[in-house]
Motif scaffolding. Structure first.
Motif, PDB file in Angstrom:
ATOM      1  N   SER A  11      40.847  44.474  37.820  1.00 28.50           N
ATOM      2  CA  SER A  11      40.959  44.027  36.432  1.00 28.50           C
ATOM      3  C   SER A  11      42.385  43.588  36.116  1.00 28.50           C
ATOM      4  CB  SER A  11      40.551  45.158  35.497  1.00 28.50           C
ATOM      5  OG  SER A  11      41.382  46.271  35.723  1.00 28.50           O
ATOM      6  N   LYS A  15      41.733  36.848  37.111  1.00 28.97           N
ATOM      7  CA  LYS A  15      40.541  36.216  37.704  1.00 28.97           C
ATOM      8  C   LYS A  15      39.796  35.292  36.762  1.00 28.97           C
ATOM      9  CE  LYS A  15      37.867  39.544  38.716  1.00 28.97           C
ATOM     10  NZ  LYS A  15      38.383  40.853  38.398  1.00 28.97           N
ATOM     11  N   THR A  33      30.528  37.756  36.638  1.00 28.50           N
ATOM     12  CA  THR A  33      29.594  38.861  36.910  1.00 28.50           C
ATOM     13  C   THR A  33      30.020  40.147  36.194  1.00 28.50           C
ATOM     14  OG1 THR A  33      30.738  39.534  38.940  1.00 28.50           O
ATOM     15  CG2 THR A  33      28.957  37.915  39.166  1.00 28.50           C
ATOM     16  N   SER A  98      32.422  51.386  34.546  1.00 27.91           N
ATOM     17  CA  SER A  98      32.506  51.796  35.957  1.00 27.91           C
ATOM     18  C   SER A  98      31.363  52.740  36.323  1.00 27.91           C
ATOM     19  CB  SER A  98      33.843  52.470  36.253  1.00 27.91           C
ATOM     20  OG  SER A  98      34.875  51.523  36.152  1.00 27.91           O
ATOM     21  N   ARG A 107      23.197  47.618  40.352  1.00 27.01           N
ATOM     22  CA  ARG A 107      23.748  46.571  41.212  1.00 27.01           C
ATOM     23  C   ARG A 107      22.628  45.710  41.793  1.00 27.01           C
ATOM     24  NH1 ARG A 107      28.847  47.350  40.999  1.00 27.01           N
ATOM     25  NH2 ARG A 107      29.131  45.450  42.201  1.00 27.01           N
ATOM     26  N   ASP A 129      32.598  42.147  44.189  1.00 28.99           N
ATOM     27  CA  ASP A 129      31.872  42.204  45.468  1.00 28.99           C
ATOM     28  C   ASP A 129      31.229  40.859  45.803  1.00 28.99           C
ATOM     29  OD1 ASP A 129      30.054  42.140  43.388  1.00 28.99           O
ATOM     30  OD2 ASP A 129      28.621  43.483  44.334  1.00 28.99           O
ATOM     31  N   ILE A 130      31.796  39.778  45.291  1.00 28.92           N
ATOM     32  CA  ILE A 130      31.158  38.469  45.485  1.00 28.92           C
ATOM     33  C   ILE A 130      31.288  38.020  46.950  1.00 28.92           C
ATOM     34  CG2 ILE A 130      30.982  36.086  44.654  1.00 28.92           C
ATOM     35  CD1 ILE A 130      30.420  38.396  42.569  1.00 28.92           C
ATOM     36  N   ARG A 155      45.973  42.977  30.276  1.00 30.08           N
ATOM     37  CA  ARG A 155      44.852  43.648  29.629  1.00 30.08           C
ATOM     38  C   ARG A 155      45.191  44.035  28.198  1.00 30.08           C
ATOM     39  NH1 ARG A 155      39.932  42.491  30.905  1.00 30.08           N
ATOM     40  NH2 ARG A 155      39.464  42.914  33.056  1.00 30.08           N
ATOM     41  N   ARG A 177      39.762  53.028  36.001  1.00 30.29           N
ATOM     42  CA  ARG A 177      38.662  52.110  36.294  1.00 30.29           C
ATOM     43  C   ARG A 177      38.804  51.517  37.706  1.00 30.29           C
ATOM     44  NH1 ARG A 177      36.926  46.809  34.069  1.00 30.29           N
ATOM     45  NH2 ARG A 177      38.907  46.579  33.014  1.00 30.29           N
TER      46      ARG A 177
HETATM   47  O1   DC Z   1      35.810  41.907  35.494  1.00 34.67           O
HETATM   48  P1   DC Z   1      35.556  42.926  34.395  1.00 34.67           P
HETATM   49  O2   DC Z   1      36.742  43.799  34.118  1.00 34.67           O
HETATM   50  O3   DC Z   1      34.989  42.332  33.155  1.00 34.67           O
HETATM   51  O4   DC Z   1      34.415  43.869  35.031  1.00 34.67           O
HETATM   52  C1   DC Z   1      33.920  44.977  34.340  1.00 34.67           C
HETATM   53  C2   DC Z   1      33.433  46.044  35.299  1.00 34.67           C
HETATM   54  O5   DC Z   1      32.250  45.629  35.951  1.00 34.67           O
HETATM   55  C3   DC Z   1      34.393  46.478  36.392  1.00 34.67           C
HETATM   56  O6   DC Z   1      35.159  47.594  35.996  1.00 34.67           O
HETATM   57  C4   DC Z   1      33.507  46.831  37.556  1.00 34.67           C
HETATM   58  C5   DC Z   1      32.220  46.106  37.280  1.00 34.67           C
HETATM   59  N1   DC Z   1      31.976  44.983  38.179  1.00 34.67           N
HETATM   60  C6   DC Z   1      31.375  45.263  39.380  1.00 34.67           C
HETATM   61  O7   DC Z   1      31.142  46.421  39.693  1.00 34.67           O
HETATM   62  N2   DC Z   1      31.038  44.240  40.217  1.00 34.67           N
HETATM   63  C7   DC Z   1      31.299  42.964  39.887  1.00 34.67           C
HETATM   64  N3   DC Z   1      30.944  41.970  40.723  1.00 34.67           N
HETATM   65  C8   DC Z   1      31.940  42.660  38.663  1.00 34.67           C
HETATM   66  C9   DC Z   1      32.280  43.711  37.834  1.00 34.67           C
END
Ligand code: DC
Length: 220
Positions: A11, A15, A33, A98, A107, A129-130, A155, A177
């Motif tokens: 975070s 990104k 995502t 989280s 997931r 995890d992309i 943030r 987190r």
């Molecule tokens: O990118 P973000 O901070 O908005 O994401 C929020 C939460 O979502 C992050 O703390 C973990 C989860 N997340 C995830 O587990 N897998 C992803 N591909 C994207 C986000």
């Protein structure tokens, strides 16, 4: 093969801005995502599901209809047809996300939706995890990092409207987190072996976008 660009990282690494910028520069779609995990978390809280109870969360993952629009100029996120782009950014959701995203059933459900949206490609996808799980065949994988301090500053700026969100508090909540996201059993935040690491601590947004666009051009 239409291009898929995977953008992973912790975070506050920049990104979202970078991913949207790359998508616009290359005429690609964009998928956040993290917004989908936040939308699922918002729905669980809204419906009184105890988010630390993995079984209770898993039992309800198929109920919310989560839709993510993929126009980088105006990305949208709705749950059961209602716009939740504001509510998913509150500290309440941020501090619960989280736990919800560590549940394997969450997931599985969201990865299924993400792969439907990715389809045959032409998209920049940001998350954790992309490159490792959601789109392991992505032609371009980026792992974006920044120092903890730089990430907390970014943030805190995002949360400027929230009086409880000082840099110190944000930093502590973010560290928690990141620890949870990196140590969970199901698809933790991780750099794919074939990902290009970009450290954005000292880079401006335009420079990050240019670096990713260069990588994409190499794959044309
Ligand atoms: O990118 P973000 O901070 O908005 O994401 C929020 C939460 O979502 C992050 O703390 C973990 C989860 N997340 C995830 O587990 N897998 C992803 N591909 C994207 C986000």
């Amino acid at each position: 093969m239409p291009l898929v660009i995977a953008m992973d990282g912790p975070s506050g690494s920049g990104k979202s801005s970078a991913s949207k910028g790359v998508a616009r520069a290359l005429g690609l779609r964009y998928l956040d995502t993290g917004a989908m995990y936040r939308a699922m978390t918002w729905w669980m809280l809204r419906n009184g599901v105890p988010v630390d109870d993995a079984e209770a969360v898993a039992a309800r993952v198929r109920e919310p209809v989560i839709e993510a629009g993929s126009d980088p100029a105006a990305p949208t996120i709705t749950v059961d047809g209602a716009d939740v782009s504001g509510p998913i950014r509150t500290r309440e959701v941020t501090n619960a996300v989280s736990a919800v995203s560590s549940v394997p059933a969450v997931r599985a459900r969201l990865v299924e939706l993400q792969r439907e949206i990715i389809g045959t490609g032409g998209i920049v996808v940001e998350g954790r995890d992309i490159g490792t799980v959601v789109a392991p065949d992505a032609q371009v994988k980026v792992y974006l990092t920044a120092s903890e301090e730089a990430r907390a500053q970014r943030r805190a700026k995002d949360l400027a409207a929230d009086p409880g969100a000082s840099v110190t508090v944000t930093r502590a909540e973010q560290a928690r987190r990141d620890r949870l996201d990196s140590t969970r059993k199901a698809s933790p935040l991780a750099k794919a072996a074939d990902a290009h690491e970009i450290d954005s601590t000292e880079l401006g947004l335009v420079e990050v976008i240019e670096a990713v666009v260069r990588l994409a051009k190499e794959h044309e």
